[in-house]
Design a protein around this motif. Structure first.
Motif, PDB file in Angstrom:
ATOM      1  N   GLN A 287      22.603  36.478  43.001  1.00  0.00           N
ATOM      2  CA  GLN A 287      23.380  34.878  42.684  1.00  0.00           C
ATOM      3  C   GLN A 287      23.249  35.327  40.550  1.00  0.00           C
ATOM      4  OE1 GLN A 287      20.872  30.973  42.740  1.00  0.00           O
ATOM      5  NE2 GLN A 287      19.175  32.864  43.586  1.00  0.00           N
ATOM      6  N   ASP A 288      23.342  36.374  40.698  1.00  0.00           N
ATOM      7  CA  ASP A 288      23.187  37.220  38.858  1.00  0.00           C
ATOM      8  C   ASP A 288      24.549  37.666  38.879  1.00  0.00           C
ATOM      9  OD1 ASP A 288      20.587  37.146  38.053  1.00  0.00           O
ATOM     10  OD2 ASP A 288      20.075  39.194  38.517  1.00  0.00           O
TER      11      ASP A 288
ATOM     12  N   ARG B  87      18.280  37.239  44.372  1.00  0.00           N
ATOM     13  CA  ARG B  87      18.140  37.045  43.055  1.00  0.00           C
ATOM     14  C   ARG B  87      19.865  38.135  42.209  1.00  0.00           C
ATOM     15  NH1 ARG B  87      14.388  40.337  39.262  1.00  0.00           N
ATOM     16  NH2 ARG B  87      14.777  41.987  39.948  1.00  0.00           N
TER      17      ARG B  87
END
Length: 283
Positions: A12-13, A9
Motif C-alpha cells: 500500500q505504501d 503495508r
C-alpha cells in the motif's frame, strides 16, 4: 507486526507513492479521504496508472512494439485476477489492488472492461460516438465504480451493492473526468499518440463535449452528498477541481494545456472541507 501485515503495508505504501508522483490533484483529494477508505482508493488508482503506462507511457518509450505491449497488458490482467484469487502477488501494486478488491467486492464485471479499454489503445486511433462511450465506460466509469465499492464497503465484514443513484453518480463523475482529460490533452493525443478520442472536427464539436462534461458533473453533484461522510469532502474536492478545469476549457483557445493554479486548488479543497456542496452548472 506480522510478516503478512508488513507486506500488505509495503504494497500500500508503494501504491501511495505512485499516486503522489503521478498526480498532484488526485493526491490532494485522497488526503481528504478518511483512513477507512484512503489506502484502498490509492490501491485502485495505482493499478490503473500502471496499466496506462503499458499502453501510453513507459513501455512505448522503452521501444516495445504494440504486440509486446499487448502481451504485457495481458500478463498484468492475468496477474491481477490471480492475486485476487490467492491473496498475494509479487507485484506490490497488484497485491495492493487485490487487497481492495477482496475486501470491497471489486469483481470481474468492473475489472474486465477496464483492461478491454486499455487494450483498445493498442489498436484504435479514432473513435465515433459509440466507441467513445464504450471506451470511457471501461477506462473511467468503472474506475469510479471501483472507488464506490471502496466507499461503501471498506471495513464491512461482507460487501454490499451500492444503490442506483450512487452508481449513476460514480459513472458520470468518471466520464466527466475522462472527457476533461481528453479535451485538455487533445493536441498531445493527436500529435504524440495519433489518437482522437472525441471526434472533434469529425462530427463532434468542442461545445458539445463541454456540454456533456457539464451535464455529467451536475448529475454527479447530486449523488455526492449521499456518499459516506468520510468520503464526501475528498470527492467534492475532486469534482471541484475538474469543474474548474471544465470552466477554464470553456474559455480556452487551445494554445496550451489548461491547469488549475495551486492557490485555486487550495480554495476548492478548503471549501469542501468546510462542507460546501459540489458546484453545479445548472444551479
Amino acid at each position: 507486526m506480522t510478516t503478512s501485515a508488513l507486506y500488505d503495508r509495503s504494497a500500500q505504501d508503494a501504491a501511495a507513492s505512485v499516486i503522489a508522483n503521478y498526480s498532484t490533484s488526485f493526491s490532494l483529494a485522497t488526503r481528504l479521504l478518511g483512513t477507512r477508505v484512503r489506502g484502498h482508493v490509492r490501491n485502485v488508482y495505482a493499478l490503473v496508472r500502471l496499466a496506462d503506462e503499458i499502453v501510453d507511457g513507459e513501455a512505448e518509450r522503452a521501444g516495445l512494439p504494440a504486440d509486446a505491449q499487448r502481451r504485457l497488458l495481458d500478463e498484468f490482467e492475468d496477474e491481477t485476477f490471480r492475486a485476487i484469487d490467492r491473496g498475494f502477488s509479487t507485484n506490490l501494486i497488484v497485491h495492493a489492488f487485490a487487497l481492495a478488491a477482496r475486501e470491497c467486492g471489486i469483481g470481474e464485471d468492473l475489472i474486465r472492461p477496464f483492461f478491454a479499454s486499455m487494450r483498445t489503445d493498442l489498436t484504435e486511433t479514432s473513435h465515433d460516438a459509440a466507441s467513445h462511450d464504450t471506451y470511457v465506460y471501461g477506462s473511467a466509469e468503472v474506475v469510479g465504480l471501483m472507488c464506490l465499492q471502496v466507499f461503501v464497503n471498506a471495513g464491512r465484514p461482507a460487501p454490499v451493492s451500492p444503490d442506483a443513484e450512487l452508481v449513476e453518480g460514480a459513472r458520470r463523475l468518471g466520464a466527466a473526468f475522462q472527457d476533461v482529460n481528453f479535451l485538455r490533452d487533445l493536441a498531445d493525443d493527436r500529435g504524440r499518440l495519433g489518437r482522437d478520442y472525441l471526434g472533434i472536427g469529425d462530427g463532434a464539436t468542442r461545445a458539445e463535449v463541454l456540454a456533456r462534461i457539464d451535464h455529467d458533473l451536475d448529475v454527479a453533484a447530486l449523488a455526492i452528498p449521499r456518499l459516506p461522510s468520510d468520503c464526501r469532502r475528498a470527492v467534492t474536492t475532486a469534482h471541484g477541481l475538474f469543474a474548474e478545469l471544465a470552466r477554464r476549457l470553456h474559455d480556452d483557445d487551445g494554445a496550451q494545456r489548461v491547469s488549475v493554479p495551486t492557490p485555486v486548488k487550495a480554495t476548492i479543497a478548503v471549501k469542501a472541507m468546510a462542507g460546501f456542496p459540489p458546484r453545479r452548472t445548472d444551479a
